[in-house]
Design a protein around this motif. Structure first.
Motif, mmCIF file in Angstrom:
data_model
loop_
_atom_site.group_PDB
_atom_site.id
_atom_site.type_symbol
_atom_site.label_atom_id
_atom_site.label_comp_id
_atom_site.label_asym_id
_atom_site.label_seq_id
_atom_site.Cartn_x
_atom_site.Cartn_y
_atom_site.Cartn_z
ATOM 1 N N ASN A 1 -3.810 -3.784 3.744
ATOM 2 C CA ASN A 1 -2.664 -4.318 4.494
ATOM 3 C C ASN A 1 -1.400 -3.482 4.313
ATOM 4 O O ASN A 1 -0.310 -3.908 4.669
ATOM 5 C CB ASN A 1 -2.379 -5.754 4.056
ATOM 6 C CG ASN A 1 -2.030 -5.862 2.584
ATOM 7 O OD1 ASN A 1 -2.069 -4.869 1.848
ATOM 8 N ND2 ASN A 1 -1.703 -7.068 2.137
ATOM 9 N N ARG A 2 -1.563 -2.278 3.784
ATOM 10 C CA ARG A 2 -0.389 -1.427 3.537
ATOM 11 C C ARG A 2 0.190 -0.843 4.825
ATOM 12 O O ARG A 2 1.323 -0.377 4.837
ATOM 13 C CB ARG A 2 -0.758 -0.277 2.593
ATOM 14 C CG ARG A 2 -1.080 -0.715 1.171
ATOM 15 C CD ARG A 2 -0.985 0.456 0.201
ATOM 16 N NE ARG A 2 -1.865 1.551 0.560
ATOM 17 C CZ ARG A 2 -3.111 1.690 0.087
ATOM 18 N NH1 ARG A 2 -3.616 0.787 -0.742
ATOM 19 N NH2 ARG A 2 -3.853 2.713 0.439
ATOM 20 N N TYR A 3 -0.572 -0.837 5.885
ATOM 21 C CA TYR A 3 -0.119 -0.184 7.129
ATOM 22 C C TYR A 3 0.027 -1.218 8.250
ATOM 23 O O TYR A 3 -0.416 -1.017 9.376
ATOM 24 C CB TYR A 3 -1.100 0.913 7.522
ATOM 25 C CG TYR A 3 -1.303 1.918 6.416
ATOM 26 C CD1 TYR A 3 -0.312 2.847 6.106
ATOM 27 C CD2 TYR A 3 -2.455 1.907 5.635
ATOM 28 C CE1 TYR A 3 -0.479 3.752 5.068
ATOM 29 C CE2 TYR A 3 -2.633 2.809 4.597
ATOM 30 C CZ TYR A 3 -1.646 3.728 4.318
ATOM 31 O OH TYR A 3 -1.794 4.615 3.277
ATOM 32 N N GLN B 1 -12.633 -0.442 0.645
ATOM 33 C CA GLN B 1 -11.528 -1.318 1.000
ATOM 34 C C GLN B 1 -10.191 -0.588 1.064
ATOM 35 O O GLN B 1 -9.390 -0.820 1.969
ATOM 36 C CB GLN B 1 -11.438 -2.476 0.007
ATOM 37 C CG GLN B 1 -10.414 -3.522 0.411
ATOM 38 C CD GLN B 1 -10.520 -4.778 -0.419
ATOM 39 O OE1 GLN B 1 -11.434 -4.912 -1.231
ATOM 40 N NE2 GLN B 1 -9.595 -5.699 -0.236
ATOM 41 N N SER B 2 -9.931 0.292 0.142
ATOM 42 C CA SER B 2 -8.638 0.977 0.123
ATOM 43 C C SER B 2 -8.464 1.913 1.315
ATOM 44 O O SER B 2 -7.345 2.227 1.707
ATOM 45 C CB SER B 2 -8.489 1.770 -1.181
ATOM 46 O OG SER B 2 -9.500 2.752 -1.281
ATOM 47 N N MET B 3 -9.567 2.345 1.896
ATOM 48 C CA MET B 3 -9.479 3.287 3.014
ATOM 49 C C MET B 3 -9.673 2.612 4.365
ATOM 50 O O MET B 3 -9.173 3.098 5.378
ATOM 51 C CB MET B 3 -10.524 4.399 2.845
ATOM 52 C CG MET B 3 -10.426 5.506 3.889
ATOM 53 S SD MET B 3 -11.542 6.889 3.580
ATOM 54 C CE MET B 3 -13.130 6.119 3.877
ATOM 55 N N LEU B 4 -10.382 1.476 4.411
ATOM 56 C CA LEU B 4 -10.730 0.866 5.696
ATOM 57 C C LEU B 4 -10.225 -0.553 5.882
ATOM 58 O O LEU B 4 -10.316 -1.089 6.988
ATOM 59 C CB LEU B 4 -12.262 0.871 5.869
ATOM 60 C CG LEU B 4 -12.941 2.240 5.906
ATOM 61 C CD1 LEU B 4 -14.450 2.073 6.031
ATOM 62 C CD2 LEU B 4 -12.411 3.083 7.070
ATOM 63 N N ASN B 5 -9.701 -1.185 4.846
ATOM 64 C CA ASN B 5 -9.299 -2.584 4.995
ATOM 65 C C ASN B 5 -8.130 -2.900 4.059
ATOM 66 O O ASN B 5 -8.243 -3.720 3.146
ATOM 67 C CB ASN B 5 -10.477 -3.514 4.699
ATOM 68 C CG ASN B 5 -10.176 -4.958 5.076
ATOM 69 O OD1 ASN B 5 -9.322 -5.228 5.914
ATOM 70 N ND2 ASN B 5 -10.889 -5.895 4.445
ATOM 71 N N PHE C 1 -6.376 5.893 9.493
ATOM 72 C CA PHE C 1 -5.404 6.908 9.896
ATOM 73 C C PHE C 1 -4.082 6.778 9.142
ATOM 74 O O PHE C 1 -3.185 7.612 9.330
ATOM 75 C CB PHE C 1 -5.149 6.828 11.405
ATOM 76 C CG PHE C 1 -6.329 7.233 12.248
ATOM 77 C CD1 PHE C 1 -6.671 8.568 12.395
ATOM 78 C CD2 PHE C 1 -7.109 6.284 12.882
ATOM 79 C CE1 PHE C 1 -7.766 8.952 13.170
ATOM 80 C CE2 PHE C 1 -8.194 6.644 13.659
ATOM 81 C CZ PHE C 1 -8.534 7.977 13.803
ATOM 82 N N GLN C 2 -3.955 5.715 8.337
ATOM 83 C CA GLN C 2 -2.735 5.458 7.578
ATOM 84 C C GLN C 2 -1.514 5.408 8.501
ATOM 85 O O GLN C 2 -0.444 5.924 8.187
ATOM 86 C CB GLN C 2 -2.554 6.515 6.486
ATOM 87 C CG GLN C 2 -3.695 6.542 5.488
ATOM 88 C CD GLN C 2 -3.496 7.559 4.386
ATOM 89 O OE1 GLN C 2 -2.416 8.140 4.246
ATOM 90 N NE2 GLN C 2 -4.532 7.795 3.593
ATOM 91 N N PHE C 3 -1.717 4.743 9.634
ATOM 92 C CA PHE C 3 -0.675 4.661 10.661
ATOM 93 C C PHE C 3 -0.895 3.352 11.413
ATOM 94 O O PHE C 3 -1.928 3.161 12.058
ATOM 95 C CB PHE C 3 -0.774 5.868 11.596
ATOM 96 C CG PHE C 3 0.286 5.911 12.674
ATOM 97 C CD1 PHE C 3 1.635 5.789 12.365
ATOM 98 C CD2 PHE C 3 -0.074 6.085 14.003
ATOM 99 C CE1 PHE C 3 2.600 5.831 13.356
ATOM 100 C CE2 PHE C 3 0.884 6.134 15.000
ATOM 101 C CZ PHE C 3 2.225 6.007 14.670
ATOM 102 N N MET D 1 -8.972 -1.548 10.612
ATOM 103 C CA MET D 1 -9.767 -0.396 10.192
ATOM 104 C C MET D 1 -9.107 0.906 10.646
ATOM 105 O O MET D 1 -9.008 1.868 9.873
ATOM 106 C CB MET D 1 -11.185 -0.489 10.748
ATOM 107 C CG MET D 1 -12.057 0.707 10.398
ATOM 108 S SD MET D 1 -13.755 0.560 10.989
ATOM 109 C CE MET D 1 -14.447 -0.481 9.711
ATOM 110 N N ALA D 2 -8.648 0.945 11.895
ATOM 111 C CA ALA D 2 -8.011 2.152 12.407
ATOM 112 C C ALA D 2 -6.688 2.427 11.696
ATOM 113 O O ALA D 2 -6.379 3.565 11.326
ATOM 114 C CB ALA D 2 -7.775 2.022 13.907
#
Length: 422
Positions: free
Chosen positions: A237-239, A231-235, A172-174, A167-168
């Motif tokens: 696997n891109r990061y 989902q795209s913001m909180l869950n 934060f996209q990091f 989630m974090a």
């Protein structure tokens, strides 16, 4: 007098080794054809040719060696260790030897006559991936129980660590943000464990079970509402954490990709094992920690605040479990799903017990369980005739056999699960 001697004899280890030897014999009798063994890895700059082995010949050699190891274990047991330290070292070597040969023998048997190859290097890489959360969880258990608190809540701490980590990282996209919030989530559960078990003297096992149910319920609720809707913001696997390849070391045949081409989370695990192995037994902090778990009244007499020490170290240990939980998501490139920890917290507890409450021992036990699960994942590609249900049982069978057969006279810290009240 004879009865006293009989009570000192324990046939658990010789019996377990005998079972392993019989399994190897069964593999040798039923193996037909050749097994192709693959030692190379596609991430390495050079190529190692596959090895083709006659499975039955190797298995018969394994059987003879396992038989010798079992006979030695019987002799060591009957003589009640009169060979001293050398005898104990040989007995430990026999245990390790039979365990390795039983697992390798199963792989040779499953791969005999198969078109597929036994990809040993890939299985070892998978072993580290599977073992990492188990190791973090077992280290958490070691610290907690050494200070006198039974941490049954490892399962819940792994779960919330996986949840908070992805989630974090997604928000934060990091990816490294997950490495901060995952241990904080584990520490939060550890704070609840310390609050009820240390401050209010509630039974620690009951508290741990309740916290596991609480963590499962909360993560399931938030996954079905908050995460699913965003989902795209909180869950996502891109990061996820990227693998860090250590030049030179990652090119070592077989073990290089396993140990030195991993994410930062695995390298943190290496450091955690070494640091805890040293500091628990070779530092003032470790001495205070163990004193509170062995004899809290004596520790209090020399000025140690027992309950504060227990509280702080329970929170610290729980943060380790939360960090391990992050491996299920950002460490493995996966999004969060319901109950993603899948009972790994309980296997971590078994690894801690099998490792006799020592970081190095817990590491070895966790790696053994991880390798068993990696083998279970490899088997379907080699031998389609083995029932999938039986394959899925392998890690849990190994857990039961290891704890029942090899733990021996292990003794937990004397004051664990005993509240300290002045």
């Amino acid at each position: 007098m004879e009865d006293d001697v009989q009570r000192k004899l324990s046939w658990k280890i010789p019996g377990t080794l005998a079972i392993g030897t019989l399994l190897i014999l069964m593999f040798a009798l039923n193996a037909v054809g050749e097994t192709r063994l693959r030692l190379g890895d596609r991430n390495q700059s050079y190529n190692i040719e596959d090895m083709t082995l006659t499975a039955s010949n190797i298995l018969w050699v394994f059987f003879v060696l396992a038989l010798i190891a079992t006979v030695w274990s019987v002799v060591h047991n009957v003589t009640r260790g009169k060979f001293g330290r050398a005898g104990r070292i040989l007995n430990t070597t026999a245990i390790i030897l039979v365990a390795i040969m039983t697992i390798l023998g199963f792989l040779l048997f499953a791969g005999a006559g198969s078109r597929g190859a036994v990809t040993l290097t890939s299985a070892l890489v998978a072993t580290i991936a599977i073992s990492t959360p188990l190791i973090f969880g077992s280290l958490s258990g070691v610290v907690c129980e050494r200070v006198g608190v039974v941490n049954i809540a490892i399962e819940g701490q792994l779960l919330v660590g996986a949840f908070a980590g992805v989630m974090a990282a997604s928000f934060f996209q990091f990816s490294w943000a997950g490495l901060i919030f995952a241990p904080l989530a584990g520490a939060l559960i550890g704070s609840l464990l310390a609050l009820f078990s240390v401050k209010y003297a509630v039974d620690q096992i009951i508290v741990g079970v309740v916290l596991n149910v609480l963590c499962l319920g909360l993560t399931t609720f938030f996954f079905g509402t908050l995460m699913t809707e965003n989902q795209s913001m909180l869950n996502t696997n891109r990061y996820s954490l990227k693998s860090i390849k250590i030049p030179g070391l990652s090119e070592i045949p077989v073990i290089g990709p396993m140990l030195f081409n991993q994410s930062i989370l695995v390298y943190i695990m290496y450091v955690a094992v070494v640091v805890l192995a040293i500091f628990i037994f070779r530092s003032r902090w470790g001495l205070r920690l163990r004193a509170c778990g062995e004899h809290p009244k004596a520790a209090d007499t020399v000025g140690i605040n027992v309950n504060r020490t227990r509280t702080l170290n329970t929170i610290l240990a729980s943060s380790l479990a939360g960090l391990g939980g992050a491996f299920f998501t950002i460490g493995s490139g996966l999004a969060f799903t319901n109950n993603i920890s899948s009972g790994n917290g309980y296997i971590a507890l078994a690894a801690m017990i099998l490792g006799k409450w020592h970081p190095i021992g817990a590491l070895g036990a966790a790696v053994m369980f991880g390798f068993a699960q990696a083998v279970a994942q490899l088997i379907p590609s080699l031998h389609g005739g083995i029932p999938s249900d039986l394959v899925n049982m392998i890690p849990y069978i190994i857990t039961i056999v290891a704890v029942a057969g090899f733990v021996g006279k292990s003794r937990p810290p004397a004051a664990e699960n005993i509240p300290y009240l002045k």
